[in-house]
Design a protein around this motif. Structure first.
Motif, PDB file in Angstrom:
ATOM      1  N   SER A 160      49.342  39.638  42.506  1.00 15.59           N
ATOM      2  CA  SER A 160      48.739  39.936  41.147  1.00 15.59           C
ATOM      3  C   SER A 160      49.115  39.256  39.780  1.00 15.59           C
ATOM      4  O   SER A 160      48.230  38.804  39.062  1.00 15.59           O
ATOM      5  N   ALA A 161      50.292  39.222  39.678  1.00 21.37           N
ATOM      6  CA  ALA A 161      50.992  38.320  38.514  1.00 21.37           C
ATOM      7  C   ALA A 161      50.626  37.222  38.548  1.00 21.37           C
ATOM      8  O   ALA A 161      50.087  36.393  37.332  1.00 21.37           O
ATOM      9  N   ILE A 162      50.395  36.298  39.798  1.00 21.36           N
ATOM     10  CA  ILE A 162      50.231  34.861  39.733  1.00 21.36           C
ATOM     11  C   ILE A 162      48.676  34.771  39.667  1.00 21.36           C
ATOM     12  O   ILE A 162      48.176  33.936  38.900  1.00 21.36           O
ATOM     13  N   VAL A 163      47.873  35.930  40.237  1.00 18.15           N
ATOM     14  CA  VAL A 163      46.462  35.818  40.102  1.00 18.15           C
ATOM     15  C   VAL A 163      46.245  35.976  38.565  1.00 18.15           C
ATOM     16  O   VAL A 163      45.257  35.193  37.863  1.00 18.15           O
ATOM     17  N   THR A 164      46.990  36.878  37.874  1.00 15.80           N
ATOM     18  CA  THR A 164      46.738  37.050  36.324  1.00 15.80           C
ATOM     19  C   THR A 164      46.811  35.578  35.524  1.00 15.80           C
ATOM     20  O   THR A 164      46.027  35.419  34.570  1.00 15.80           O
ATOM     21  N   THR A 187      48.853  52.078  33.985  1.00 12.42           N
ATOM     22  CA  THR A 187      50.205  51.191  34.089  1.00 12.42           C
ATOM     23  C   THR A 187      50.029  49.953  33.398  1.00 12.42           C
ATOM     24  O   THR A 187      48.704  49.254  33.206  1.00 12.42           O
ATOM     25  N   PHE A 188      51.088  49.399  32.902  1.00 13.67           N
ATOM     26  CA  PHE A 188      51.190  48.120  31.983  1.00 13.67           C
ATOM     27  C   PHE A 188      50.331  46.856  32.865  1.00 13.67           C
ATOM     28  O   PHE A 188      49.605  46.368  32.264  1.00 13.67           O
ATOM     29  N   ASP A 189      50.793  46.793  34.092  1.00 17.97           N
ATOM     30  CA  ASP A 189      50.323  45.854  34.787  1.00 17.97           C
ATOM     31  C   ASP A 189      48.952  45.758  35.213  1.00 17.97           C
ATOM     32  O   ASP A 189      48.343  44.736  35.176  1.00 17.97           O
ATOM     33  N   PHE A 235      46.006  43.092  33.879  1.00 22.60           N
ATOM     34  CA  PHE A 235      45.415  42.536  34.874  1.00 22.60           C
ATOM     35  C   PHE A 235      43.829  42.802  34.405  1.00 22.60           C
ATOM     36  O   PHE A 235      43.008  41.622  34.293  1.00 22.60           O
ATOM     37  N   GLU A 236      43.494  43.859  34.007  1.00 20.73           N
ATOM     38  CA  GLU A 236      42.112  43.995  33.599  1.00 20.73           C
ATOM     39  C   GLU A 236      41.592  43.403  32.419  1.00 20.73           C
ATOM     40  O   GLU A 236      40.631  42.869  32.240  1.00 20.73           O
ATOM     41  N   LEU A 240      37.743  40.274  37.785  1.00 18.69           N
ATOM     42  CA  LEU A 240      38.258  40.955  38.777  1.00 18.69           C
ATOM     43  C   LEU A 240      38.811  42.305  38.516  1.00 18.69           C
ATOM     44  O   LEU A 240      38.962  42.424  37.193  1.00 18.69           O
ATOM     45  N   THR A 241      38.798  43.123  39.345  1.00 20.32           N
ATOM     46  CA  THR A 241      39.362  44.682  39.024  1.00 20.32           C
ATOM     47  C   THR A 241      40.234  44.924  40.100  1.00 20.32           C
ATOM     48  O   THR A 241      40.061  44.621  41.257  1.00 20.32           O
ATOM     49  N   THR A 242      41.425  45.798  39.601  1.00 21.87           N
ATOM     50  CA  THR A 242      42.020  46.493  40.387  1.00 21.87           C
ATOM     51  C   THR A 242      41.403  47.731  40.833  1.00 21.87           C
ATOM     52  O   THR A 242      42.058  48.691  41.333  1.00 21.87           O
ATOM     53  N   GLY A 243      40.338  47.991  39.995  1.00 17.45           N
ATOM     54  CA  GLY A 243      39.711  49.519  40.387  1.00 17.45           C
ATOM     55  C   GLY A 243      39.484  50.207  38.919  1.00 17.45           C
ATOM     56  O   GLY A 243      39.065  51.279  39.107  1.00 17.45           O
ATOM     57  N   LEU A 244      40.314  49.506  38.034  1.00 15.95           N
ATOM     58  CA  LEU A 244      40.684  50.359  36.815  1.00 15.95           C
ATOM     59  C   LEU A 244      39.171  50.406  36.043  1.00 15.95           C
ATOM     60  O   LEU A 244      38.942  51.409  35.556  1.00 15.95           O
ATOM     61  N   THR A 245      38.304  49.501  35.995  1.00 16.90           N
ATOM     62  CA  THR A 245      37.451  49.457  34.882  1.00 16.90           C
ATOM     63  C   THR A 245      36.370  50.840  35.277  1.00 16.90           C
ATOM     64  O   THR A 245      35.937  51.079  34.279  1.00 16.90           O
ATOM     65  N   ALA A 246      36.226  50.994  36.643  1.00 18.54           N
ATOM     66  CA  ALA A 246      35.260  52.255  36.676  1.00 18.54           C
ATOM     67  C   ALA A 246      35.965  53.335  36.301  1.00 18.54           C
ATOM     68  O   ALA A 246      35.122  54.430  36.063  1.00 18.54           O
TER      69      ALA A 246
END
Ligand SMILES: [K+]
Ligand SMILES: [K+]
Lengths: 443, 443
Positions: A290-294, A373-375, A379-380, A390-396
């Protein structure tokens, strides 16, 4: 910028604000939403901004929330936004190189850098449109044919989905007509490869496509801009591919066979560059992936392309600046070309303003939403700023104020970077006197 | 840097490596550890690195793990490390300004920037030592007196703790002789104010202290370096204070009265600049406070000071670069002085190398340790790199490889930044030819 933002940059900002307002109004029509009732203002505002900035983020399930008409609207808004920003960036880039070219010729015989000659505007934009429609047609043929022939989807539905995906891919957006996104096609080469190649081509940028088309057989004649973009993109694609493959082998990729692992890594390593569709679940990625993708999202794609981020050239120019410093050279040299001092400073400004925008957005999102959470917030916000979407699911799950933060980040990331970069380059004044030089200690 | 690192910079790196090796050996003596047995290699290595880089992080409870002799050792190592790095940075800075000054005079009549004239080395270092011992004496008097008179601590113990805290504060380290740190003194003005002021003075840096001492009554005569450091530090102190007070009022500060809230915010808003002691628990801070504290740690304190980070001047120079770009000016002007182009590029290189180091360290820590969240890993790596040494409690739980990551980060952050910055400035070559100029698109 105190009221002296150059007018062309301001015009681009206003046109995009107008387009978002119009898109919001259209999405609020009852006809746009499936079933009874109309979409509320915030939902329509978020979706219109997301489509026009080609981020592809969504607070609702695209597939079930909007009607067929709504889906057409989203595709049109994505297409208009994607072509609009590349055209605007191309024209602003030409203005900049024209202005600097004139001054440069008067001052020091400097060459301009974008590889697009003055007066070419119409030809460049026609070529951009041709590349866009051709790429989309090819992708649509592959996806439609595959859905129709192998998945037994009725032809009209297959065609609708093929066209929709093609538009989303080339414009580096990421809406999907399926609730589960493209995860059902994680191992399908016929669908994944064309769409991913479309994302890459769309993310190179008009000046690069134009120069490649003009000088296909003489890469040695390419401008520094084109060479930086092409080689830089290749490096970032490899980094993305190796990261996902290496770090997710036993995690998100675990259920897949080797061939599918490779395909999924190619797709998901490419997408952070600013495409938004997914065949894997980003929420299940390891924290270091995730960090590298960010980081990859922050860098983004090519200038004057459908991709977002601070841009490939900005990132690699700064890498060359560091390399030059480390070697103690006076000039920043990229492939036998000296990079103008003003360009180096613009790259520094664009990158640091990007960091500042993402930092401010992340802090705001943490302030305005509980239990994030911060990460995930980072990411979002990065996904919105870079319009990777991209989303980790947070947007919704976001509250109204949280959604507004992402809306602002999408706009700033998409239109702001282009407008700021050209405003920086166009807006030059000269004092008639210079102060004595000083060298504060650094580090 | 391919074997062409200038020799003075390399010498500093070697001296510090030697000091850490010696410190590790001494801490492994059975006499250093309380009770039977000796400290294992990794624990001693971590503590010696932490002391000499004045980070103040620890994997063990300083108070109960080490013997009285061990505590003396830690204080001596901290003192040696703190004075050593400031002396080294001062001397390297003089070399740089001498070299550049000579060239500058030949070339364009440029002034040098650190405000310290050539040939002053001995006088400057004597002054640095005087300021250090005087500050530490004042702090020790306050803390010892207060412990002895108000807390009824026996005089020898009070003196030992007063001296220990004074050394830790001025050197911007953060070891404590109490397991709970300074949290028992959260509302104690007599202890908190002197120690925090000591942290601030120690973090200004030798060139600034020297120039203030020389030109106390004529701030107008201060060099750009001193003015940037003093005003920049003030801005960062206010940001830290307001952040902690505003964001933690109902959280970490909740149990305290208003006066204690103000005092604790002053202390904990100052400390991230690179001091390491704490009266509040950083683990209990809100995520957004933590994020801002992380940013403040990255910026750090003054050049050639006991503080770490990329340094105040580096940060504010970059802010001026952005401001200059936004206004379309040619020259970066700070208070009627033009900043040399090479200094701007050094600032860019130092900041971006810092970002790269922290990013690499965070990824490595996430890879090497299980169950660590991204934000805590980032906080801890930032604390090590900036030698602020704060912890959310993670350090004590780290595996061996995780501890090694932090050791490397402390060394790179403390010695690396100073060595790299001076290597960059000292290591200049000139090509006899220049390539044609080009301006790639940016952003
Ligand atoms: K996208
Ligand atoms: K410290």
């Amino acid at each position: 910028m105190r009221g002296n933002t150059p007018r062309p940059a301001r015009a681009v900002v206003l046109v995009f604000l107008g387009a978002i307002a119009a898109g919001t109004a259209l999405l609020m029509l009852p006809a746009s939403r499936r079933g009874d009732g109309a979409a509320p203002l915030l939902t329509a505002f978020f979706s219109a901004t997301s489509a026009i900035t080609t981020s592809g983020m969504s607070t609702v399930d695209i597939a079930t929330y909007w009607s067929g008409f709504g889906h057409v609207l989203l595709a049109v808004l994505t297409q208009a936004g994607g072509f609009g920003i590349t055209a605007a960036a191309t024209v602003l880039g030409l203005l900049v190189s024209q202005r600097l070219g004139l001054r440069g010729r008067m001052m020091a015989g400097a060459e301009t850098g974008s590889g697009v000659a003055h007066g070419d505007v119409r030809r460049v934009l026609v070529l951009a449109a041709v590349v866009m429609f051709a790429s989309e047609a090819v992708m649509a043929v592959f996806v439609t044919g595959r859905l129709w022939l192998s998945y037994r989807v009725a032809f009209p539905s297959a065609l609708r989905e093929g066209l929709f995906n093609a538009v989303q891919a080339f414009n580096n957006s990421g809406f999907s007509l399926r609730s589960e996104g493209l995860s059902g096609f994680v191992g399908d080469w016929w669908i994944c490869v064309p769409l991913t190649l479309g994302v890459i081509v769309g993310g190179l940028g008009v000046p690069v496509l134009y120069e490649i088309a003009k000088e296909l057989r003489r890469p040695a004649a390419w401008s520094t801009h084109t060479r930086l973009t092409v080689w830089g993109s290749l490096v970032l694609l490899v980094v993305g591919f190796v990261t996902v493959l290496g770090f997710e082998w036993n995690n998100a990729l675990a259920p897949l066979g080797v061939a599918d692992k490779v395909l999924a890594s190619f797709v998901q390593g490419t997408i952070p560059r600013s495409g938004g569709f997914n065949t894997l679940d980003y929420g299940s990625f390891d924290q270091d992936t995730s960090a590298i993708v960010t980081g990859l999202m922050f860098i983004g794609g090519g200038s004057a392309s459908t991709a977002g981020g601070i841009k490939v050239t900005t990132f690699f120019l700064l890498a060359f600046v560091i390399w030059t410093e480390a070697r103690g050279e006076r000039d920043v040299v990229v492939g036998r070309r000296r990079i103008a001092e003003s360009t180096q400073r613009q790259a520094t400004a664009v990158a640091l303003l990007g960091v500042a925008a993402v930092a401010a957005g992340t802090l705001l999102l943490l302030r305005l939403t509980a239990d994030v959470t911060f990460d995930r917030a980072l990411f979002e916000v990065m996904a919105a700023f870079s319009t990777a979407g991209l989303t980790t699911g947070l947007t919704a799950e976001l509250s109204g104020p949280g959604q507004l933060v992402l809306i602002v980040m999408m706009f700033v990331g998409r239109v702001g970077t282009v407008a700021v970069a050209s405003a920086l380059a166009l807006n030059t004044r000269h004092r008639l006197y210079r102060y004595p030089e000083e060298r504060p200690l650094v580090g």
